[in-house]
Design a protein around this motif. Structure first.
Motif, PDB file in Angstrom:
ATOM      1  N   ALA A  90      13.911 -19.031  -1.449  1.00  0.00           N
ATOM      2  CA  ALA A  90      14.068 -18.365  -2.745  1.00  0.00           C
ATOM      3  C   ALA A  90      15.016 -19.150  -3.653  1.00  0.00           C
ATOM      4  N   MET A  91      14.652 -19.276  -4.930  1.00  0.00           N
ATOM      5  CA  MET A  91      15.497 -19.983  -5.895  1.00  0.00           C
ATOM      6  C   MET A  91      15.758 -19.154  -7.139  1.00  0.00           C
ATOM      7  N   ILE A  92      14.720 -18.445  -7.621  1.00  0.00           N
ATOM      8  CA  ILE A  92      14.876 -17.731  -8.884  1.00  0.00           C
ATOM      9  C   ILE A  92      15.320 -16.283  -8.681  1.00  0.00           C
ATOM     10  N   GLU A  93      15.271 -15.777  -7.434  1.00  0.00           N
ATOM     11  CA  GLU A  93      15.686 -14.404  -7.161  1.00  0.00           C
ATOM     12  C   GLU A  93      17.195 -14.346  -6.939  1.00  0.00           C
ATOM     13  N   ASP A  94      17.721 -13.122  -6.942  1.00  0.00           N
ATOM     14  CA  ASP A  94      19.163 -12.939  -6.705  1.00  0.00           C
ATOM     15  C   ASP A  94      19.527 -13.249  -5.258  1.00  0.00           C
ATOM     16  N   PHE A  95      18.676 -12.826  -4.313  1.00  0.00           N
ATOM     17  CA  PHE A  95      18.960 -12.998  -2.896  1.00  0.00           C
ATOM     18  C   PHE A  95      17.809 -13.706  -2.190  1.00  0.00           C
ATOM     19  N   GLU A  96      18.143 -14.460  -1.145  1.00  0.00           N
ATOM     20  CA  GLU A  96      17.144 -14.885  -0.158  1.00  0.00           C
ATOM     21  C   GLU A  96      17.332 -13.999   1.063  1.00  0.00           C
ATOM     22  N   ALA A  97      16.302 -13.258   1.415  1.00  0.00           N
ATOM     23  CA  ALA A  97      16.400 -12.331   2.546  1.00  0.00           C
ATOM     24  C   ALA A  97      16.104 -13.064   3.845  1.00  0.00           C
ATOM     25  N   THR A  98      16.981 -12.911   4.819  1.00  0.00           N
ATOM     26  CA  THR A  98      16.715 -13.426   6.158  1.00  0.00           C
ATOM     27  C   THR A  98      16.240 -12.313   7.089  1.00  0.00           C
ATOM     28  N   ARG A  99      16.540 -11.069   6.713  1.00  0.00           N
ATOM     29  CA  ARG A  99      16.088  -9.925   7.521  1.00  0.00           C
ATOM     30  C   ARG A  99      15.965  -8.704   6.606  1.00  0.00           C
ATOM     31  N   ILE A 100      14.830  -8.020   6.686  1.00  0.00           N
ATOM     32  CA  ILE A 100      14.561  -6.830   5.891  1.00  0.00           C
ATOM     33  C   ILE A 100      14.260  -5.691   6.859  1.00  0.00           C
ATOM     34  N   THR A 101      14.988  -4.605   6.737  1.00  0.00           N
ATOM     35  CA  THR A 101      14.763  -3.447   7.602  1.00  0.00           C
ATOM     36  C   THR A 101      14.335  -2.253   6.764  1.00  0.00           C
ATOM     37  N   ILE A 102      13.127  -1.765   6.996  1.00  0.00           N
ATOM     38  CA  ILE A 102      12.677  -0.540   6.338  1.00  0.00           C
ATOM     39  C   ILE A 102      13.331   0.639   7.055  1.00  0.00           C
ATOM     40  N   GLU A 103      14.260   1.301   6.371  1.00  0.00           N
ATOM     41  CA  GLU A 103      15.036   2.381   6.991  1.00  0.00           C
ATOM     42  C   GLU A 103      14.295   3.709   6.998  1.00  0.00           C
ATOM     43  N   SER A 104      13.579   3.993   5.905  1.00  0.00           N
ATOM     44  CA  SER A 104      12.849   5.266   5.832  1.00  0.00           C
ATOM     45  C   SER A 104      11.694   5.150   4.850  1.00  0.00           C
ATOM     46  N   ILE A 105      10.663   5.963   5.070  1.00  0.00           N
ATOM     47  CA  ILE A 105       9.513   6.045   4.168  1.00  0.00           C
ATOM     48  C   ILE A 105       9.268   7.518   3.896  1.00  0.00           C
ATOM     49  N   PRO A 116       0.816  -1.225   0.000  1.00  0.00           N
ATOM     50  CA  PRO A 116       0.000   0.000   0.000  1.00  0.00           C
ATOM     51  C   PRO A 116       0.848   1.272   0.000  1.00  0.00           C
ATOM     52  N   LEU A 117       2.042   1.228   0.563  1.00  0.00           N
ATOM     53  CA  LEU A 117       2.914   2.415   0.550  1.00  0.00           C
ATOM     54  C   LEU A 117       3.399   2.708  -0.863  1.00  0.00           C
ATOM     55  N   LEU A 118       3.795   1.658  -1.578  1.00  0.00           N
ATOM     56  CA  LEU A 118       4.216   1.854  -2.966  1.00  0.00           C
ATOM     57  C   LEU A 118       3.054   2.355  -3.824  1.00  0.00           C
ATOM     58  N   GLU A 119       1.882   1.779  -3.591  1.00  0.00           N
ATOM     59  CA  GLU A 119       0.713   2.226  -4.352  1.00  0.00           C
ATOM     60  C   GLU A 119       0.367   3.679  -4.042  1.00  0.00           C
ATOM     61  N   GLY A 120       0.731   4.143  -2.858  1.00  0.00           N
ATOM     62  CA  GLY A 120       0.474   5.536  -2.492  1.00  0.00           C
ATOM     63  C   GLY A 120       1.578   6.487  -2.919  1.00  0.00           C
ATOM     64  N   GLY A 121       2.587   5.971  -3.653  1.00  0.00           N
ATOM     65  CA  GLY A 121       3.635   6.839  -4.174  1.00  0.00           C
ATOM     66  C   GLY A 121       4.784   7.102  -3.217  1.00  0.00           C
ATOM     67  N   HIS A 122       4.879   6.375  -2.121  1.00  0.00           N
ATOM     68  CA  HIS A 122       5.960   6.595  -1.161  1.00  0.00           C
ATOM     69  C   HIS A 122       7.266   5.980  -1.664  1.00  0.00           C
ATOM     70  N   GLU A 123       8.355   6.608  -1.288  1.00  0.00           N
ATOM     71  CA  GLU A 123       9.681   6.065  -1.581  1.00  0.00           C
ATOM     72  C   GLU A 123      10.177   5.345  -0.328  1.00  0.00           C
ATOM     73  N   ILE A 124      10.546   4.079  -0.496  1.00  0.00           N
ATOM     74  CA  ILE A 124      10.904   3.232   0.649  1.00  0.00           C
ATOM     75  C   ILE A 124      12.353   2.801   0.523  1.00  0.00           C
ATOM     76  N   GLU A 125      13.140   3.145   1.519  1.00  0.00           N
ATOM     77  CA  GLU A 125      14.540   2.716   1.549  1.00  0.00           C
ATOM     78  C   GLU A 125      14.673   1.569   2.542  1.00  0.00           C
ATOM     79  N   ALA A 126      15.384   0.524   2.117  1.00  0.00           N
ATOM     80  CA  ALA A 126      15.470  -0.682   2.943  1.00  0.00           C
ATOM     81  C   ALA A 126      16.869  -1.276   2.883  1.00  0.00           C
ATOM     82  N   THR A 127      17.194  -2.037   3.922  1.00  0.00           N
ATOM     83  CA  THR A 127      18.428  -2.821   3.965  1.00  0.00           C
ATOM     84  C   THR A 127      18.050  -4.300   3.974  1.00  0.00           C
TER      85      THR A 127
END
Length: 358
Positions: free
Chosen positions: A342-357, A270-281
């Motif tokens: 994950a198999m077809i993606e570049d990375f398998e994420a074990t932890r995702i941190t939303i740094e800023s919105i 919903p944040l992406l659909e609302g036009g927000h820019e999301i930075e993540a690690t």
């Protein structure tokens, strides 16, 4: 210890019944002729000479001639040392048998079947304390009390701990209070009906045991990512998605950390659909090489078949297993990121941190 018990113990130590009886008789008489020993014991006269010579070979007595064959108990130092050595060996063997019966060498086996729930709980305690990223656990309040210290240690170490509490078939104490849950988990939910005990640690280890009403008590301890992945879906569908949240330490403001990509996407869509820019690690590993990786960038695209957080409905179980991934754009490149398995993606994420919105 009476005479009978002493005789039986000497038999357990390796003496024959006649040898044990003759030796105890000599201890009482001090020294005596072979005939007197036979008369004071249950050893038949024709056997007494062989019995005494056998005891002499074992170091229990010494014989000597004095008109006829006589015997006396040997200095007991060697006999006592032998008996104490045997006793220590029996005690050590008993400890080893108990250990092997209840806790096989789990490090050398991918799958271990054990006989008691206590063994499963003990191993889960060890694994939870050594966790580095994620613990998912379903258990009764009694079992929670047994593992409370381990869960608290994992939480203090920054591990994401998800707890589902459910009743046992017997009486249970009340659910832990918010102060206890705050120390022991990241989030807790409640299921109203009994379930098997299950603990998943760092996407590798699984500890499982049926609930108390099962016909046979046993446990399964598995060190395998594929098995853990299967148990993860059991946890998600039966113990997590459809149950009430009774505690959560999650914040609505960045930084917000997720260990499950689908949970992240529910909030991100919903944040992406609302036009927000999301930075993540993103922390995880490359699917092609298995090498660890950490990348920071902007989430610019998602693939998600589930229901976003903006929808009031819960996620249908049929959509939980749909494709889920995100695209992370850095200054140099873009990467596709998948979740557990994950198999077809570049990375398998074990932890995702939303740094800023923004």
């Amino acid at each position: 210890m009476d005479r009978t018990e002493l005789t039986e113990t000497l038999e357990d130590a390796g003496l024959s019944p006649y040898q044990a009886d003759a030796f105890v008789t000599l201890l009482e008489l001090g020294s005596a002729s072979a005939t007197d020993v036979a008369q004071a014991s249950s050893v038949p006269d024709p056997r007494i000479y062989d019995v005494l010579r056998g005891l002499e070979e074992e170091g229990y007595v010494e014989t000597y001639e004095q008109d006829s064959l006589h015997a006396r108990a040997h200095d007991p130092a060697d006999v006592l040392a032998d008996l104490r050595t045997r006793a220590n060996r029996f005690e050590t063997a008993a400890d080893e048998i108990e250990d092997r019966w209840s806790r096989p060498d789990l490090e050398e086996h991918k799958v271990s079947i054990v006989k008691r729930l206590d063994t499963v709980l003990t191993r889960a305690d060890e694994l939870i304390r050594s966790a580095t990223n994620q613990v998912q656990i379903g258990l009764t309040p009694h079992q929670f009390a047994d593992l409370e210290d381990a869960l608290e240690e994992a939480t203090e170490n920054g591990v994401d701990v998800k707890v589902c509490l459910f009743p046992s078939l017997g009486s249970d104490p009340s659910l832990p209070g918010d102060d206890v849950l705050a120390r022991t988990c990241t989030e807790a939910r409640h299921r109203a009906i009994p379930s098997p005990f299950v603990a998943l640690i760092d996407r590798s280890w699984t500890c499982f045991s049926p609930h108390g009403g099962s016909t046979n008590e046993y446990g399964v301890i598995v060190n395998d990512r594929t098995h853990a992945y299967v148990f993860n879906w059991y946890f998600q569908t039966c113990l997590w998605e459809v149950h009430e949240t009774i505690y959560s330490s999650r914040s609505d403001e960045p930084p917000i950390t997720y260990v499950d990509l689908r949970h992240c996407l529910r909030d991100v869509v919903p944040l992406l659909e609302g036009g927000h820019e999301i930075e993540a690690t993103i922390r995880g590993f490359e699917t092609g090489t298995g090498h660890g990786v950490t990348q920071r960038g902007r989430i610019v695209d998602v693939t998600y078949a589930g229901i976003s957080a903006s929808d009031d409905r819960g996620a249908p179980l049929s959509q939980l297993a749909g494709e889920a991934s995100l695209t992370l754009a850095t200054d140099d490149e873009t990467y596709t990121v998948g979740g557990w398995g994950a198999m077809i993606e570049d990375f398998e994420a074990t932890r995702i941190t939303i740094e800023s919105i923004d």
